[in-house]
Design an enzyme around this catalytic site. Structure first.
Site, mmCIF file in Angstrom:
data_model
loop_
_atom_site.group_PDB
_atom_site.id
_atom_site.type_symbol
_atom_site.label_atom_id
_atom_site.label_comp_id
_atom_site.label_asym_id
_atom_site.label_seq_id
_atom_site.Cartn_x
_atom_site.Cartn_y
_atom_site.Cartn_z
ATOM 1 N N TRP A 186 0.803 -1.224 0.000
ATOM 2 C CA TRP A 186 0.000 0.000 0.000
ATOM 3 C C TRP A 186 0.835 1.273 0.000
ATOM 4 O O TRP A 186 0.322 2.345 -0.288
ATOM 5 C CB TRP A 186 -0.912 0.028 1.230
ATOM 6 N N ASN A 187 2.136 1.196 0.335
ATOM 7 C CA ASN A 187 2.869 2.432 0.619
ATOM 8 C C ASN A 187 3.305 3.204 -0.631
ATOM 9 O O ASN A 187 3.429 4.421 -0.587
ATOM 10 C CB ASN A 187 4.061 2.162 1.538
ATOM 11 N N LYS A 218 -2.722 -8.308 -7.911
ATOM 12 C CA LYS A 218 -3.480 -8.079 -6.674
ATOM 13 C C LYS A 218 -2.928 -6.829 -5.995
ATOM 14 O O LYS A 218 -1.879 -6.867 -5.354
ATOM 15 C CB LYS A 218 -3.340 -9.295 -5.748
ATOM 16 N N PRO A 219 -3.612 -5.675 -6.130
ATOM 17 C CA PRO A 219 -3.187 -4.469 -5.416
ATOM 18 C C PRO A 219 -3.503 -4.578 -3.927
ATOM 19 O O PRO A 219 -4.318 -5.399 -3.501
ATOM 20 C CB PRO A 219 -4.017 -3.357 -6.072
ATOM 21 N N ALA A 220 -2.896 -3.713 -3.130
ATOM 22 C CA ALA A 220 -3.161 -3.674 -1.693
ATOM 23 C C ALA A 220 -4.589 -3.193 -1.441
ATOM 24 O O ALA A 220 -5.071 -2.265 -2.095
ATOM 25 C CB ALA A 220 -2.167 -2.748 -1.003
ATOM 26 N N LYS A 221 -5.259 -3.798 -0.455
ATOM 27 C CA LYS A 221 -6.643 -3.438 -0.173
ATOM 28 C C LYS A 221 -6.780 -2.034 0.411
ATOM 29 O O LYS A 221 -7.835 -1.409 0.294
ATOM 30 C CB LYS A 221 -7.268 -4.445 0.783
ATOM 31 N N GLU A 278 10.738 -8.622 -2.575
ATOM 32 C CA GLU A 278 11.304 -7.427 -1.929
ATOM 33 C C GLU A 278 10.599 -7.319 -0.600
ATOM 34 O O GLU A 278 9.437 -6.935 -0.527
ATOM 35 C CB GLU A 278 11.087 -6.204 -2.816
ATOM 36 N N LEU A 279 11.325 -7.693 0.474
ATOM 37 C CA LEU A 279 10.703 -7.902 1.776
ATOM 38 C C LEU A 279 11.107 -6.831 2.778
ATOM 39 O O LEU A 279 11.429 -5.720 2.408
ATOM 40 C CB LEU A 279 11.036 -9.317 2.258
ATOM 41 N N ARG A 281 10.632 10.506 4.021
ATOM 42 C CA ARG A 281 9.948 10.207 2.763
ATOM 43 C C ARG A 281 8.802 9.242 3.055
ATOM 44 O O ARG A 281 8.962 8.252 3.755
ATOM 45 C CB ARG A 281 10.940 9.568 1.783
ATOM 46 N N CYS A 330 10.147 0.663 3.061
ATOM 47 C CA CYS A 330 11.070 -0.405 3.470
ATOM 48 C C CYS A 330 12.516 0.049 3.381
ATOM 49 O O CYS A 330 13.396 -0.549 4.008
ATOM 50 C CB CYS A 330 10.831 -1.653 2.643
ATOM 51 N N GLU A 369 11.099 -3.042 12.418
ATOM 52 C CA GLU A 369 10.913 -2.047 11.357
ATOM 53 C C GLU A 369 9.826 -1.080 11.805
ATOM 54 O O GLU A 369 8.680 -1.479 12.028
ATOM 55 C CB GLU A 369 10.530 -2.743 10.047
#
Length: 485
Positions: free
Chosen positions: A157-158, A181-184, A257-258, A285, A291, A388
């Protein structure tokens, strides 16, 4: 700008086989504005059957799409880049409304994200191969690079536009069909992206989009279908591990990419003003919800007070508010649980003796706002060193030697990005070689660039996105042996 008119113009259904339609049963998801906690609109809540239809279409379209001329694929991406830039203000307004970042930052993301389409439009015609002889001279060896096949794309989502273009761009360039599948939490920007690709002439069935309240409901059928040959995911390490386990069942090509836990190292010979400027970029930012965000600040004890005070002054002076309002620099976090997590991390640090130089609490207003925060005296067992943060919080930790700084910086399972500030080029390069991350900002607080390979090491992921290697993640190598007469 009339935000409601823009929202009303967005196709909010599932997009399968070139057609927008409601989800099975007409189910929908509410999209919330994090600056007000109010509903913006609704989008389709896709079902398992919607997902199965999408992957079926992607599989049926793969052969014809792979046979499309590279130049044609590149021109579609080029037109899509142009459309995104033409619609920059509208997309940025929607992105700010559904995600929370400032309008200026959202416009920057549109430009950055669109550039992946321009970059990969040029890479589409540069997919090469090789032709040589076997060592015994008996065979000619022909090597080509072919599209891997239907790809599963899952974005966070970011950065709702850039994470989409960073995956869709190389897939189109390579000749792969997709299920997306986009972020909800931030689906609207992704739907506007799909609209731009449709308007740019992308053939029906190449990109299929299913929004859903439940990622598992949509993604699991894709992973188990036997049709998908590639999965690319940006998100948490926990979810990434689960996807890798699923991918193993059908031996799918993967890129992940985690999570990150980026160190920001300031040596005693650094230009402190430049370091503070870089810290503002690396930390603030996207309200710290990145991440690649600087998560732990390691500052030499001889310059720690100066750096801390200057950073606190800068962060404390930032304007907080709705990102669509003029002059706002810090918008809300994306949702209430994110706000609660950041507050818990700060409270935990303070309980263990941390000093708050600025900020430290949520803002008393509607929405999910947290004050830009600088903390010093961070205890060794503090969660801020390991977790994080994903928020506007800068914990500062002092060190006395280079070995100490690097040992602390590397004392994490993650290795996505890192930042080093030093005016001594020899030291800076030596530290860069020893820092266990996939990307380093050397005297800069910004590492992301479409022309550069983006990705991490250790638990931060596999593979790279962007740069010349980005398209390789969507290609397989084929070798043909031809006997010499």
């Amino acid at each position: 700008m009339d935000l409601q008119a823009i929202l009303d113009s967005i196709e909010t259904g599932v997009f399968i086989g070139g057609t927008w339609r409601p989800a099975e049963g007409g189910k929908t998801i509410e999209v919330i504005n994090p600056a007000t906690a109010e509903v913006l609109t609704t989008v389709a809540d896709g079902s398992e059957n919607d997902a199965l239809e999408a992957i079926r279409v992607a599989g049926e379209t793969q052969q014809s799409w792979a046979a499309t001329a590279p130049r044609e694929r590149g021109e579609i991406l080029r037109r899509a880049w142009e459309l995104l830039m033409e619609r920059q203000d509208e997309i940025a307004a929607v992105m700010t409304a559904e995600m929370g970042k400032s309008f200026a930052e959202a416009k920057g993301e549109v430009a950055y994200g669109a550039e992946f389409f321009r970059w990969f439009s040029e890479e589409a015609v540069r997919i090469g191969g090789d032709f040589t002889k076997s060592t015994d001279g008996a065979n000619r060896l022909m090597i080509s690079h072919e599209p891997v096949g239907p790809a599963v794309l899952i974005t966070p989502w970011n950065f709702p536009l850039a994470m989409g273009t960073r995956k869709i761009g190389p897939a189109i360039a390579a000749g792969c069909t997709m299920v997306f599948k986009p972020a909800k939490l931030t689906p609207l920007t992704s739907l506007m992206l799909a609209q731009a690709l449709q308007d740019a002439g992308l053939p029906a069935g190449v990109l299929n989009v299913v929004t859903s309240q439940s990622a598992r409901r949509v993604v699991t059928p894709w992973m188990e279908s036997g049709i998908a040959r590639k999965v690319t995911f940006t998100g948490s390490t926990e979810v990434g591990i689960g996807l890798l386990e699923q991918a193993a069942q059908n031996v799918m090509k993967t890129s992940m990419e985690l999570g990150g836990n980026a160190p920001f190292i300031v040596f005693e010979d650094a230009d402190i003003d430049k370091a503070v400027e870089g810290a503002m970029l690396a930390k603030m930012r996207n309200v710290g919800e990145a991440c690649t965000a600087a998560n732990r600040f390691f500052v030499h004890s001889s310059v720690a007070d100066e750096f801390s005070q200057k950073l606190a002054e800068r962060m404390g002076a930032m304007t907080i508010g709705n990102g669509l309002d003029e002059g706002v620099e810090v918008g809300p976090l994306v949702e209430e649980p994110a706000l609660e997590k950041v507050q818990a991390l700060v409270d935990g640090a303070v309980e263990k003796g941390a000093t708050v130089l600025t900020g430290g609490k949520r803002v008393d207003r509607p929405g999910y706002f947290f004050e830009p925060t600088v903390l010093t005296n961070i205890a060794e067992d503090c969660e801020l060193r390991r977790e994080e943060i994903f928020g506007p919080v800068a914990p500062i930790i002092t060190f006395d030697t280079e070995d100490e700084a690097l040992a602390q910086a590397n004392s994490t399972d993650y290795g996505l990005a890192g930042y080093i500030y030093s005016e001594n080029i020899g030291r800076a390069l030596s530290a860069s070689e020893r820092l266990e991350v996939g990307m380093i900002g050397l005297n800069t607080g910004l590492v992301s660039n479409p022309a550069a390979p983006f990705g991490g090491v250790k638990m931060s992921g596999l593979g790279r996105e962007g740069g010349r290697v980005g398209i390789e993640e969507f290609l397989e190598t084929k070798y043909v042996a031809v006997p010499r007469d």
